[in-house]
Scaffold this active site. Structure first.
Site, short mmCIF file in Angstrom:
data_model
loop_
_atom_site.label_atom_id
_atom_site.label_comp_id
_atom_site.label_asym_id
_atom_site.label_seq_id
_atom_site.Cartn_x
_atom_site.Cartn_y
_atom_site.Cartn_z
N LYS A 63 -42.03 -29.58 26.78
CA LYS A 63 -40.76 -29.44 26.05
C LYS A 63 -39.66 -28.79 26.88
CE LYS A 63 -42.73 -29.43 21.41
NZ LYS A 63 -42.91 -28.73 20.13
N ASP A 93 -37.98 -29.91 15.72
CA ASP A 93 -38.88 -28.86 15.22
C ASP A 93 -38.10 -27.84 14.39
OD1 ASP A 93 -41.23 -29.82 16.35
OD2 ASP A 93 -41.00 -28.66 18.20
N ASN A 151 -45.87 -10.87 20.45
CA ASN A 151 -46.62 -11.85 21.23
C ASN A 151 -47.62 -11.13 22.11
OD1 ASN A 151 -47.04 -14.62 22.09
ND2 ASN A 151 -46.17 -14.02 24.06
N THR A 171 -48.31 -11.67 25.14
CA THR A 171 -47.67 -11.36 26.43
C THR A 171 -46.25 -10.87 26.14
OG1 THR A 171 -48.94 -13.19 27.35
CG2 THR A 171 -47.14 -12.33 28.71
N ALA A 172 -46.06 -9.55 26.28
CA ALA A 172 -44.78 -8.94 25.86
C ALA A 172 -43.59 -9.50 26.64
CB ALA A 172 -44.86 -7.42 26.05
P1 NAP Z 1 -46.77 -22.71 23.81
O1 NAP Z 1 -45.35 -22.77 24.27
O2 NAP Z 1 -47.87 -23.06 24.75
O3 NAP Z 1 -47.01 -21.18 23.31
C1 NAP Z 1 -48.29 -20.78 22.84
C2 NAP Z 1 -48.17 -19.44 22.12
O4 NAP Z 1 -49.48 -19.13 21.60
C3 NAP Z 1 -47.79 -18.27 23.02
O5 NAP Z 1 -47.07 -17.31 22.26
C4 NAP Z 1 -49.17 -17.72 23.42
O6 NAP Z 1 -49.16 -16.37 23.80
C5 NAP Z 1 -49.90 -17.86 22.11
N1 NAP Z 1 -51.34 -17.86 22.24
C6 NAP Z 1 -52.12 -18.85 22.73
N2 NAP Z 1 -53.43 -18.50 22.66
C7 NAP Z 1 -53.45 -17.25 22.13
C8 NAP Z 1 -54.49 -16.32 21.81
N3 NAP Z 1 -55.78 -16.63 22.01
N4 NAP Z 1 -54.17 -15.14 21.24
C9 NAP Z 1 -52.86 -14.83 21.01
N5 NAP Z 1 -51.83 -15.64 21.30
C10 NAP Z 1 -52.12 -16.84 21.86
O7 NAP Z 1 -46.99 -23.59 22.52
P2 NAP Z 1 -45.93 -23.93 21.36
O8 NAP Z 1 -45.23 -25.20 21.66
O9 NAP Z 1 -45.11 -22.71 21.11
O10 NAP Z 1 -46.91 -24.21 20.14
C11 NAP Z 1 -47.57 -23.15 19.46
C12 NAP Z 1 -48.35 -23.71 18.28
O11 NAP Z 1 -47.45 -24.30 17.34
C13 NAP Z 1 -49.33 -24.83 18.69
O12 NAP Z 1 -50.54 -24.65 17.99
C14 NAP Z 1 -48.65 -26.10 18.22
O13 NAP Z 1 -49.58 -27.09 17.85
C15 NAP Z 1 -47.89 -25.60 17.00
N6 NAP Z 1 -46.73 -26.44 16.72
C16 NAP Z 1 -46.71 -27.09 15.54
C17 NAP Z 1 -45.64 -27.89 15.22
C18 NAP Z 1 -45.62 -28.60 13.89
O14 NAP Z 1 -44.87 -29.57 13.73
N7 NAP Z 1 -46.40 -28.14 12.93
C19 NAP Z 1 -44.57 -28.05 16.11
C20 NAP Z 1 -44.61 -27.36 17.31
C21 NAP Z 1 -45.71 -26.56 17.61
P3 NAP Z 1 -48.95 -15.95 25.35
O15 NAP Z 1 -47.48 -16.06 25.61
O16 NAP Z 1 -49.47 -14.56 25.39
O17 NAP Z 1 -49.77 -16.92 26.17
#
Ligand code: NAP
Length: 281
Positions: free
Chosen positions: A71, A107, A156, A158-159
């Protein structure tokens, strides 16, 4: 309505790794219902293949969606961004205009619509706790800043990533602890991927403010454990499926300028959840 541009040659979902995705089924239902003969396909594109893939898609005047991890990279590649994509700092929907790549973010609208569905309106003068600081959290903060007198508290793992995110949003602040982020929140949003592959909870149920609503951006068949447990404890709760369907509908409307058939799109994923159904009168 007259169209300013031709329909895209085809539609793709760019991500890596893609695994199973509901998007082709949801979009396929909308396209069939509108009688639009354009194919929607998932394309698993590793990051090092993204630039060449985008060049080829622009050359053939394709359009599509973008998911993890592309993205931000697609936003950086776009010649033009809509205001909402610029605000979210991420592109999940793109198309081509006059040989240029245009990036948008549905989104933000998808999240906003799912909150309206859950709460009958957007929150007013309320605090929103946002867990996570990735691309999805950016979309959440972009929506929250459009709500009257609302602010967001971000926590988060990661601060530094949370600091970078909130620095772009004047009405958001990073909290040092999960408890501080939850304090006084009327809505708690999981914008992490916790709960995607197992039943881990992003926030313990007994840590939720008593009257808080719960919105999990993660979706899984039968909803996530967090949503089920929060609802069992008396919270209003929804998973990410309504957001997924709505962001897809908003993308269809951008590409084709015709209203998307949301019922058909819901039909492709087994129908609306019970809490969204209008009771028979
Ligand atoms: P991203 O940019 O990769 O960010 C992932 C986030 O999850 C970061 O804040 C990361 O923390 C955190 N994280 C991952 N594993 C973790 C763990 N074990 N414990 C604590 N924190 C953890 O992904 P994104 O695009 O933001 O998407 C995040 C979620 O939203 C995904 O599951 C995605 O499927 C969902 N989503 C859903 C929709 C929908 O239409 N429903 C749309 C977009 C996204 P760190 O920074 O510390 O790594």
């Amino acid at each position: 309505m007259s169209r300013a541009r031709a329909w895209p040659s085809r539609l793709v979902l760019l991500g890596h790794p893609l695994g199973h995705t509901l998007s082709p089924a949801i979009h396929g239902a909308a396209l069939r219902s509108a009688g639009i003969d354009v194919e929607y396909r998932a394309l698993d594109v590793p990051p090092d293949a993204l630039p060449a893939t985008l060049d080829a898609l622009i050359a053939e005047r394709a359009a599509g969606n973008v998911t993890i991890p592309h993205k931000g990279a697609v936003a950086a590649r776009c010649e033009r961004l809509t205001d909402v994509a610029r605000r979210a700092g991420a592109v999940n929907t793109f198309w081509c205009e006059d040989g240029a790549l245009v990036g948008h973010n549905t989104d933000v609208g998808g999240f906003d619509a799912s909150v309206r569905a859950l709460l009958d309106d957007v929150p007013r003068a309320a605090r929103v706790a946002v867990i996570g600081a990735g691309g999805a959290a950016g979309a959440v903060l972009a929506a929250v800043e459009g709500w009257p007198r609302c602010d967001a508290r971000v926590w988060n793992r990661t601060a530094e990533r949370a600091d970078a995110l909130v620095s772009r949003f004047p009405r958001a602040a990073r909290e040092a602890s999960l408890a501080d982020a939850l304090d006084g929140a009327a809505l708690v949003v999981n914008a992490t991927s916790v709960g995607l592959r197992d039943d881990a909870l992003p926030v313990p149920i007994d840590a939720l403010p008593r009257d808080a609503a719960v919105l999990d951006l993660v979706y899984r068949p039968g909803e996530t454990e967090w949503v089920r447990a929060a609802r069992a404890a008396g919270h209003r709760a929804a998973d990410g499926l309504p957001m997924l369907v709505e962001q897809a509908a908003l993308a269809e409307e951008r590409w084709f300028d015709v209203p998307a058939d949301r019922e058909a799109m819901w039909g492709a994923v087994g129908g609306r959840p019970e809490w969204m159904r209008v009771p028979d009168r």
